[in-house]
Write a protein that holds these residues in place. Structure first.
Motif, PDB file in Angstrom:
ATOM      1  N   VAL B  32       0.836  -1.742   0.060  1.00 10.34           N
ATOM      2  CA  VAL B  32       0.172   0.338  -0.513  1.00 10.34           C
ATOM      3  C   VAL B  32       0.915   1.837   0.170  1.00 10.34           C
ATOM      4  O   VAL B  32       0.988   2.322  -0.811  1.00 10.34           O
ATOM      5  CB  VAL B  32      -0.963  -0.272   1.172  1.00 10.34           C
ATOM      6  CG1 VAL B  32      -1.735   1.231   1.329  1.00 10.34           C
ATOM      7  CG2 VAL B  32      -2.186  -1.006   0.894  1.00 10.34           C
ATOM      8  N   ARG B  36       0.997   3.977  -3.107  1.00 12.24           N
ATOM      9  CA  ARG B  36      -0.302   4.742  -3.036  1.00 12.24           C
ATOM     10  C   ARG B  36      -0.258   6.185  -3.305  1.00 12.24           C
ATOM     11  O   ARG B  36      -1.250   6.334  -4.508  1.00 12.24           O
ATOM     12  CB  ARG B  36      -0.190   5.544  -1.367  1.00 12.24           C
ATOM     13  CG  ARG B  36      -0.960   5.979  -0.240  1.00 12.24           C
ATOM     14  CD  ARG B  36      -0.828   6.489   0.347  1.00 12.24           C
ATOM     15  NE  ARG B  36       0.377   7.604   0.703  1.00 12.24           N
ATOM     16  CZ  ARG B  36      -0.365   8.943   0.453  1.00 12.24           C
ATOM     17  NH1 ARG B  36      -1.171   9.084   1.049  1.00 12.24           N
ATOM     18  NH2 ARG B  36       1.183   9.608   0.616  1.00 12.24           N
ATOM     19  N   GLU B  37       1.546   6.848  -3.811  1.00 14.73           N
ATOM     20  CA  GLU B  37       1.582   7.674  -4.350  1.00 14.73           C
ATOM     21  C   GLU B  37       0.391   7.585  -5.790  1.00 14.73           C
ATOM     22  O   GLU B  37       0.724   8.488  -7.034  1.00 14.73           O
ATOM     23  CB  GLU B  37       2.151   8.469  -3.791  1.00 14.73           C
ATOM     24  CG  GLU B  37       2.403  10.174  -4.312  1.00 14.73           C
ATOM     25  CD  GLU B  37       3.875  10.074  -3.454  1.00 14.73           C
ATOM     26  OE1 GLU B  37       4.122  10.272  -2.475  1.00 14.73           O
ATOM     27  OE2 GLU B  37       4.766  10.960  -4.192  1.00 14.73           O
ATOM     28  N   ILE B  40      -2.544   7.305  -6.631  1.00 17.33           N
ATOM     29  CA  ILE B  40      -3.723   8.178  -6.377  1.00 17.33           C
ATOM     30  C   ILE B  40      -3.548   9.521  -7.778  1.00 17.33           C
ATOM     31  O   ILE B  40      -3.939   9.638  -8.407  1.00 17.33           O
ATOM     32  CB  ILE B  40      -3.743   8.978  -4.585  1.00 17.33           C
ATOM     33  CG1 ILE B  40      -3.460   8.935  -4.208  1.00 17.33           C
ATOM     34  CG2 ILE B  40      -3.622  11.194  -5.129  1.00 17.33           C
ATOM     35  CD1 ILE B  40      -3.287   8.637  -2.123  1.00 17.33           C
ATOM     36  N   ASN B  41      -1.634   9.286  -7.635  1.00 22.10           N
ATOM     37  CA  ASN B  41      -1.743  10.232  -9.286  1.00 22.10           C
ATOM     38  C   ASN B  41      -3.003  10.130 -10.519  1.00 22.10           C
ATOM     39  O   ASN B  41      -3.079  10.637 -11.038  1.00 22.10           O
ATOM     40  CB  ASN B  41      -0.243  10.079  -9.070  1.00 22.10           C
ATOM     41  CG  ASN B  41       0.276  11.413  -8.624  1.00 22.10           C
ATOM     42  OD1 ASN B  41       0.193  12.753  -8.579  1.00 22.10           O
ATOM     43  ND2 ASN B  41       0.709  10.775  -7.436  1.00 22.10           N
ATOM     44  N   TYR B  44      -6.081  10.535 -10.011  1.00 28.01           N
ATOM     45  CA  TYR B  44      -5.832  12.475 -10.084  1.00 28.01           C
ATOM     46  C   TYR B  44      -5.598  12.625 -11.277  1.00 28.01           C
ATOM     47  O   TYR B  44      -6.542  13.533 -11.845  1.00 28.01           O
ATOM     48  CB  TYR B  44      -5.176  12.593  -8.751  1.00 28.01           C
ATOM     49  CG  TYR B  44      -4.903  14.456  -8.794  1.00 28.01           C
ATOM     50  CD1 TYR B  44      -6.630  15.237  -8.434  1.00 28.01           C
ATOM     51  CD2 TYR B  44      -4.032  14.971  -9.667  1.00 28.01           C
ATOM     52  CE1 TYR B  44      -6.654  16.587  -8.987  1.00 28.01           C
ATOM     53  CE2 TYR B  44      -3.713  16.373  -9.255  1.00 28.01           C
ATOM     54  CZ  TYR B  44      -5.316  17.504  -9.438  1.00 28.01           C
ATOM     55  OH  TYR B  44      -5.264  18.435  -8.945  1.00 28.01           O
ATOM     56  N   GLU B  54      -8.648   9.914  -3.809  1.00 21.89           N
ATOM     57  CA  GLU B  54      -7.974   9.162  -2.376  1.00 21.89           C
ATOM     58  C   GLU B  54      -8.552   8.238  -2.670  1.00 21.89           C
ATOM     59  O   GLU B  54      -8.403   6.961  -1.938  1.00 21.89           O
ATOM     60  CB  GLU B  54      -7.896  10.526  -1.525  1.00 21.89           C
ATOM     61  CG  GLU B  54      -6.715   9.247  -0.319  1.00 21.89           C
ATOM     62  CD  GLU B  54      -5.914  11.071   0.330  1.00 21.89           C
ATOM     63  OE1 GLU B  54      -6.180  12.083   0.548  1.00 21.89           O
ATOM     64  OE2 GLU B  54      -4.831  11.255   0.470  1.00 21.89           O
ATOM     65  N   ASP B  55     -10.009   8.585  -2.681  1.00 28.58           N
ATOM     66  CA  ASP B  55     -11.553   7.526  -1.936  1.00 28.58           C
ATOM     67  C   ASP B  55     -10.991   6.087  -3.354  1.00 28.58           C
ATOM     68  O   ASP B  55     -10.822   5.145  -2.180  1.00 28.58           O
ATOM     69  CB  ASP B  55     -12.300   8.312  -1.765  1.00 28.58           C
ATOM     70  CG  ASP B  55     -12.219   9.059  -0.837  1.00 28.58           C
ATOM     71  OD1 ASP B  55     -11.731   9.083   0.128  1.00 28.58           O
ATOM     72  OD2 ASP B  55     -13.567   9.758  -0.709  1.00 28.58           O
ATOM     73  N   ALA B  57      -8.298   5.164  -4.527  1.00 27.99           N
ATOM     74  CA  ALA B  57      -7.054   4.508  -3.875  1.00 27.99           C
ATOM     75  C   ALA B  57      -7.481   3.795  -2.682  1.00 27.99           C
ATOM     76  O   ALA B  57      -7.302   2.536  -3.045  1.00 27.99           O
ATOM     77  CB  ALA B  57      -6.085   5.195  -3.964  1.00 27.99           C
ATOM     78  N   GLN B  58      -8.354   4.126  -1.768  1.00 33.99           N
ATOM     79  CA  GLN B  58      -8.321   3.153  -1.019  1.00 33.99           C
ATOM     80  C   GLN B  58      -9.689   2.026  -1.122  1.00 33.99           C
ATOM     81  O   GLN B  58      -9.142   1.298  -1.099  1.00 33.99           O
ATOM     82  CB  GLN B  58      -8.838   3.874   0.093  1.00 33.99           C
ATOM     83  CG  GLN B  58      -8.014   4.617   1.136  1.00 33.99           C
ATOM     84  CD  GLN B  58      -8.583   5.730   1.952  1.00 33.99           C
ATOM     85  OE1 GLN B  58      -9.793   6.437   2.222  1.00 33.99           O
ATOM     86  NE2 GLN B  58      -7.644   5.573   3.473  1.00 33.99           N
ATOM     87  N   PHE B  61      -7.023  -0.653  -2.782  1.00 33.69           N
ATOM     88  CA  PHE B  61      -6.219  -0.791  -1.975  1.00 33.69           C
ATOM     89  C   PHE B  61      -6.686  -2.258  -1.089  1.00 33.69           C
ATOM     90  O   PHE B  61      -7.025  -3.153  -1.281  1.00 33.69           O
ATOM     91  CB  PHE B  61      -5.836  -0.493  -1.619  1.00 33.69           C
ATOM     92  CG  PHE B  61      -3.931   0.033  -1.762  1.00 33.69           C
ATOM     93  CD1 PHE B  61      -3.394  -0.552  -2.122  1.00 33.69           C
ATOM     94  CD2 PHE B  61      -4.380   2.019  -2.243  1.00 33.69           C
ATOM     95  CE1 PHE B  61      -2.522   0.057  -3.261  1.00 33.69           C
ATOM     96  CE2 PHE B  61      -3.201   1.480  -2.913  1.00 33.69           C
ATOM     97  CZ  PHE B  61      -1.988   1.010  -3.422  1.00 33.69           C
ATOM     98  N   ILE B  62      -8.371  -1.791  -0.542  1.00 33.77           N
ATOM     99  CA  ILE B  62      -8.928  -2.939  -0.562  1.00 33.77           C
ATOM    100  C   ILE B  62      -9.918  -3.919  -1.002  1.00 33.77           C
ATOM    101  O   ILE B  62      -9.712  -5.368  -1.176  1.00 33.77           O
ATOM    102  CB  ILE B  62     -10.375  -2.237  -0.067  1.00 33.77           C
ATOM    103  CG1 ILE B  62     -10.620  -1.730   1.284  1.00 33.77           C
ATOM    104  CG2 ILE B  62     -11.421  -3.130   0.667  1.00 33.77           C
ATOM    105  CD1 ILE B  62     -11.301  -0.095   1.646  1.00 33.77           C
ATOM    106  N   ILE B  84      -7.752  -1.895 -10.732  1.00 32.96           N
ATOM    107  CA  ILE B  84      -8.513  -2.467 -10.314  1.00 32.96           C
ATOM    108  C   ILE B  84      -8.977  -0.992  -9.827  1.00 32.96           C
ATOM    109  O   ILE B  84      -9.171  -0.506  -9.272  1.00 32.96           O
ATOM    110  CB  ILE B  84      -7.754  -2.992  -8.676  1.00 32.96           C
ATOM    111  CG1 ILE B  84      -7.493  -4.829  -9.097  1.00 32.96           C
ATOM    112  CG2 ILE B  84      -8.622  -3.124  -7.816  1.00 32.96           C
ATOM    113  CD1 ILE B  84      -7.311  -5.175  -8.023  1.00 32.96           C
ATOM    114  N   ASN B  87     -11.014   0.745 -12.244  1.00 31.75           N
ATOM    115  CA  ASN B  87     -12.496  -0.239 -12.157  1.00 31.75           C
ATOM    116  C   ASN B  87     -12.649   0.806 -10.995  1.00 31.75           C
ATOM    117  O   ASN B  87     -14.049   1.221 -11.329  1.00 31.75           O
ATOM    118  CB  ASN B  87     -12.511  -1.774 -11.721  1.00 31.75           C
ATOM    119  CG  ASN B  87     -11.966  -1.679 -13.404  1.00 31.75           C
ATOM    120  OD1 ASN B  87     -12.390  -1.659 -14.720  1.00 31.75           O
ATOM    121  ND2 ASN B  87     -11.744  -3.070 -13.235  1.00 31.75           N
TER     122      ASN B  87
END
Lengths: 192, 187
Positions: B32, B36-37, B40-41, B44, B54-55, B57-58, B61-62, B84, B87
């Motif tokens: 993660v 992560r970055e 997110i990028n 974004y 950010e949401d 991306a979270q 990862f889930i 993923i 999507n």
């Protein structure tokens, strides 16, 4: 070179052209003013896109991770078995085994002899091969020699056990192939 | 092989993924933090909203955690993860943020001309021009320009042929040049 190579512009820009294509494109670029102008625009665009600074996110990495962990809770990663999806593989596999089992049952009980010609196997039962070998006896000799040379001449001696062994081997090979195919292709179709 | 961002120690990514697949939370946390970055990028640049990115991306990862056993090592983990994430972002944009349209985030041509003096604003204009692109071309452009993925990697991520990647990228760049024509000098 009279034609413009616009279609190569992107690939060159992204470093995706092969060695010869790259040289060819560079030579063309030196000569062609239209492509030079296009090239300048593409370079400017590339620089503009590169200038977009990365964002680091609104939450700190620790908070980001903590929220994910909270959402996940105590659950463990598991393969989600989909019965509906598995039917696509299950039905043909069961049918193949059922067909094989019926054949073996027919041979063991003698029921297969009730079907004319069913007690014979591949080479004899395929009319095309049969006709060809009858009209061209040399072909039969050649096939026999090849089988003998490759050590599988026993295949023409269609004894009961040979037939079962041969069919079983084919079934196993087919199933192995199916398993390998599924293993290699299923990741492509997964939409998570 | 890659380096740990904090310790600089070399790590074996397949081994970390394998450990995470077996339920190792520490290995998963490592993945993660590592991606992560990047995730997110990509999201974004695709949607233009940092909070949504950010949401998404979270959520991605889930989903990765839930579906890790289904990941096969024949394909790149990065490609799988981005697929993923894309999507997840698409789901979010379609279900939760239906009001986020191009018209809302786009400035008028005149406005663009006026604001193009500042580099920061020029970047903003470029970002908005990206958002104006059709979804299919936009994601190809983002994966190429932001993540510097090869054509083959993009094809694997989106499950499309390399030829389609090339044509969508070509279309995206042509469209961007047209959209950014008024501020061309500032690029």
């Amino acid at each position: 070179m009279s034609e413009h190579l616009h279609q190569w512009m992107d690939a060159y820009l992204d470093g995706e052209l092969s060695g010869i294509q790259k040289i060819e494109f560079e030579l063309h670029l030196k000569e062609c003013e239209t492509c030079q102008e296009n090239w300048k625009q593409q370079l400017a665009l590339k620089q503009a896109l590169t200038s977009l600074q990365p964002i680091s996110g609104l939450k700190s990495p620790e908070v980001f991770l903590a929220e994910i962990n909270m959402e996940i809770g105590t659950q463990k990663p598991e393969i989600n078995f989909s019965f509906q999806k598995s039917l696509w593989y299950l039905i043909p596999t069961v049918l193949i085994f059922l067909f094989g089992a019926l054949q073996i049952f027919g041979w063991v009980t003698g029921l297969i002899n009730l079907i004319p010609g069913a007690n014979r196997f591949l080479l004899e039962s395929l009319p095309f091969i049969n006709n060809v070998t009858v009209t061209n006896p040399w072909l039969n000799t050649t096939i026999q020699a090849q089988l003998l040379w490759s050590g599988i001449d026993w295949i023409t001696d269609w004894g009961f056990l040979t037939q079962i062994f041969f069919l079983f081997s084919l079934s196993v090979l087919y199933c192995v192939w199916i398993v390998l195919w599924i293993n290699n292709h299923q990741t492509k179709s997964i939409r998570v | 092989m890659f380096r740990d961002a904090t310790t600089g120690k070399r790590q074996d990514e397949p081994a970390i993924i394998h450990a995470a697949q077996k339920g190792d939370r520490e290995a998963f946390s490592h993945l993660v933090l590592l991606y992560r970055e990047a995730v997110i990028n990509v999201v974004y640049r695709f949607c233009g909203d940092a909070a949504v990115a950010e949401d998404a991306a979270q959520i991605a990862f889930i989903r990765v955690w839930q579906h890790l056993p289904e990941y096969r090592h024949q394909t790149s983990f990065r490609s799988w993860l981005f697929r993923i994430a894309i999507n997840a972002a698409l789901d979010m944009l379609r279900r939760e943020k239906p009001s986020l349209t191009i018209d809302q985030v786009m400035l008028s041509s005149t406005e663009r001309m006026d604001h193009a003096l500042e580099t920061r604003q020029t970047r903003e204009i470029v970002q908005q021009a990206i958002i104006k692109l059709p979804e299919a071309s936009r994601i190809v452009l983002v994966l190429r320009e932001i993540q510097e993925m090869s054509y083959q990697e993009i094809a694997d991520t989106l499950d499309i042929p390399v030829g389609t990647v090339m044509s969508r990228l070509n279309y995206a760049r042509k469209q961007l040049l047209v959209t950014l024509q008024p501020v061309k000098e500032d690029l």
